[in-house]
Design an enzyme around this catalytic site. Structure first.
Site, PDB file in Angstrom:
ATOM      1  N   ASN A   3       0.887  -1.105   0.289  1.00 30.96           N
ATOM      2  CA  ASN A   3      -0.078  -0.102   0.013  1.00 30.96           C
ATOM      3  C   ASN A   3       0.986   1.151  -0.033  1.00 30.96           C
ATOM      4  O   ASN A   3       1.480   1.460   0.790  1.00 30.96           O
ATOM      5  CB  ASN A   3      -0.742  -0.092   1.171  1.00 30.96           C
ATOM      6  CG  ASN A   3      -1.608   1.133   1.505  1.00 30.96           C
ATOM      7  OD1 ASN A   3      -1.931   1.988   0.486  1.00 30.96           O
ATOM      8  ND2 ASN A   3      -2.245   1.236   2.617  1.00 30.96           N
ATOM      9  N   LYS A  52       0.048   4.272  -0.314  1.00 32.47           N
ATOM     10  CA  LYS A  52      -0.402   5.327   0.354  1.00 32.47           C
ATOM     11  C   LYS A  52      -0.225   6.760  -0.759  1.00 32.47           C
ATOM     12  O   LYS A  52      -0.320   6.520  -1.749  1.00 32.47           O
ATOM     13  CB  LYS A  52      -0.144   5.713   1.825  1.00 32.47           C
ATOM     14  CG  LYS A  52      -0.035   4.395   2.553  1.00 32.47           C
ATOM     15  CD  LYS A  52       0.131   4.660   4.203  1.00 32.47           C
ATOM     16  CE  LYS A  52       0.396   3.513   4.827  1.00 32.47           C
ATOM     17  NZ  LYS A  52       0.379   3.751   6.321  1.00 32.47           N
ATOM     18  N   HIS A  84      -9.571   1.004   5.177  1.00 37.08           N
ATOM     19  CA  HIS A  84      -8.165   1.106   5.775  1.00 37.08           C
ATOM     20  C   HIS A  84      -8.370   2.182   7.099  1.00 37.08           C
ATOM     21  O   HIS A  84      -9.346   2.957   6.957  1.00 37.08           O
ATOM     22  CB  HIS A  84      -7.358   1.795   4.909  1.00 37.08           C
ATOM     23  CG  HIS A  84      -5.791   1.881   5.538  1.00 37.08           C
ATOM     24  ND1 HIS A  84      -5.363   2.839   6.017  1.00 37.08           N
ATOM     25  CD2 HIS A  84      -4.792   1.011   5.173  1.00 37.08           C
ATOM     26  CE1 HIS A  84      -4.030   2.579   6.383  1.00 37.08           C
ATOM     27  NE2 HIS A  84      -3.656   1.353   5.760  1.00 37.08           N
ATOM     28  N   GLU A 119      -6.780   4.652   8.068  1.00 39.24           N
ATOM     29  CA  GLU A 119      -6.465   5.990   7.924  1.00 39.24           C
ATOM     30  C   GLU A 119      -7.727   6.557   7.310  1.00 39.24           C
ATOM     31  O   GLU A 119      -8.144   7.778   7.370  1.00 39.24           O
ATOM     32  CB  GLU A 119      -5.258   6.134   6.870  1.00 39.24           C
ATOM     33  CG  GLU A 119      -4.073   5.946   7.490  1.00 39.24           C
ATOM     34  CD  GLU A 119      -2.771   5.600   6.969  1.00 39.24           C
ATOM     35  OE1 GLU A 119      -2.960   5.734   5.709  1.00 39.24           O
ATOM     36  OE2 GLU A 119      -1.845   5.167   7.435  1.00 39.24           O
ATOM     37  N   GLU A 139      -4.961  -5.172  10.741  1.00 36.05           N
ATOM     38  CA  GLU A 139      -3.901  -4.002  10.903  1.00 36.05           C
ATOM     39  C   GLU A 139      -4.239  -3.347  12.259  1.00 36.05           C
ATOM     40  O   GLU A 139      -5.104  -2.284  12.093  1.00 36.05           O
ATOM     41  CB  GLU A 139      -4.173  -3.108   9.649  1.00 36.05           C
ATOM     42  CG  GLU A 139      -3.799  -3.567   8.407  1.00 36.05           C
ATOM     43  CD  GLU A 139      -3.250  -2.486   7.416  1.00 36.05           C
ATOM     44  OE1 GLU A 139      -2.278  -2.793   7.110  1.00 36.05           O
ATOM     45  OE2 GLU A 139      -4.116  -1.518   7.209  1.00 36.05           O
ATOM     46  N   GLY A 161       2.722   2.273  10.778  1.00 37.35           N
ATOM     47  CA  GLY A 161       3.500   3.420  10.654  1.00 37.35           C
ATOM     48  C   GLY A 161       4.381   3.758  11.917  1.00 37.35           C
ATOM     49  O   GLY A 161       4.899   4.801  11.844  1.00 37.35           O
ATOM     50  N   SER A 193       3.678  -2.027  10.327  1.00 37.96           N
ATOM     51  CA  SER A 193       5.066  -2.085  10.423  1.00 37.96           C
ATOM     52  C   SER A 193       5.942  -3.506  10.220  1.00 37.96           C
ATOM     53  O   SER A 193       6.954  -3.723  10.743  1.00 37.96           O
ATOM     54  CB  SER A 193       5.555  -1.481  11.798  1.00 37.96           C
ATOM     55  OG  SER A 193       5.199  -0.302  12.086  1.00 37.96           O
TER      56      SER A 193
HETATM   57  C1  PEP Z   1      -0.597   0.192   6.021  1.00 37.67           C
HETATM   58  O1  PEP Z   1      -0.706   1.601   6.146  1.00 37.67           O
HETATM   59  O2  PEP Z   1      -1.414  -0.764   5.623  1.00 37.67           O
HETATM   60  C2  PEP Z   1       0.464  -0.338   6.633  1.00 37.67           C
HETATM   61  C3  PEP Z   1       0.498  -1.595   7.022  1.00 37.67           C
HETATM   62  O3  PEP Z   1       1.517   0.704   7.061  1.00 37.67           O
HETATM   63  P1  PEP Z   1       3.033   0.246   7.398  1.00 37.67           P
HETATM   64  O4  PEP Z   1       3.237  -1.052   6.935  1.00 37.67           O
HETATM   65  O5  PEP Z   1       3.859   1.472   7.246  1.00 37.67           O
HETATM   66  O6  PEP Z   1       2.750   0.344   8.912  1.00 37.67           O
END
Ligand code: PEP
Length: 259
Positions: free
Chosen positions: A9, A11, A99, A101, A171, A177, A213
């Protein structure tokens, strides 16, 4: 046993020139080691989609392409939005739905998540339903209930054909992040419960990914733990080497299991 899925992803990162470059780099890596047990997907910003699907097709890069969001309606007066038929026309396979976000910053409620998943899968897009709890929810011990509610509200009412198009990404919001990764027992506990809830809603063989992460260093221990079908990767998907290392960790694990 099914195949693993590793999805990047991006973003709001990488313009279309950078996007094409990254996909070409992935193509080179994939030709040096074709992966037999792992599906790879990238999820670029909307404005990159046409360039990415074109280069994937013309250079036969072995990956599929997703979008980060979609509007539940097919067309209309919704300035700034994109519909599922538009994505299909571009050769897009996947769409992320809900998601964290989008839920947190753009007020995407469980109801809108459900409408979006309904509409996207009705129109033939494969939906990656993102679920996960905030830190205070986990600290108060309500994480299993909160995620079960997110699943039920999004998955109830899908017909059989739609259910087959669903992948679930767990997630935890506190891991996205942040550099904090859920510990393997936490991932296992949640993954097992996701499968139980999904089964109760007639999604027997749903793929369950973990996101939060994930990087080249922790991917192997997460996937080797055994309950995951792959990863949704944010930051580490922006560089070919780190994303590819995660894909290879999944390949190593799955090829070991296949023996
Ligand atoms: C995400 O935003 O779906 C995600 C998993 O981000 P990150 O790997 O940067 O934590």
């Amino acid at each position: 046993m099914g195949r693993a899925l590793v999805m990047g992803n991006w973003k709001m990162n990488l313009d279309y020139v950078e996007a094409v470059h990254l996909v070409q780099q992935l193509g080179v890596l994939a030709s040096s080691r074709p992966l037999e047990h792992v599906d790879i997907a990238v999820v670029p910003p909307f404005v990159d989609l046409r360039s990415v699907t074109s280069v994937v097709e013309s250079e036969r890069v072995p990956l599929t392409v997703g979008a980060q969001h979609v509007h539940p309606l097919e067309s209309g007066a919704h300035t700034g939005e994109i519909s599922a038929p538009m994505l299909r026309r571009l050769g897009v396979t996947w769409v992320l739905v809900g998601h964290s976000e989008r839920r947190q910053m753009y007020a995407m409620t469980d109801e809108v998540v459900a409408q979006t998943l309904q509409s996207a899968t009705r129109q033939g897009l494969a939906g990656v339903l993102c679920v996960g709890e905030a830190l205070e929810v986990r600290e108060s011990g309500r994480h299993l209930g909160v995620v079960a509610d997110q699943l039920r509200s999004a998955l109830e009412g899908l017909n059989e054909a739609q259910r087959e198009l669903v992948t679930i990404a767990y997630e935890p919001i506190w891991a996205i992040g942040t550099g904090l990764t859920a510990a393997t027992p936490q991932v296992r506990e949640m993954t097992e419960q996701i499968r139980v809830v999904a089964q109760s809603l007639s999604l027997a063989d749903v793929r369950v990914l973990y996101g939060g992460s994930v990087n080249a260093d922790n991917a192997a221990s997460l996937v080797n733990e055994g309950s995951l079908d792959g990863f949704l990767v944010g930051g580490a998907s922006l560089k070919a080497e780190s994303f590819w290392a995660i894909c290879e960790a999944a390949e190593d694990c799955y090829s070991g299991r296949a023996k």
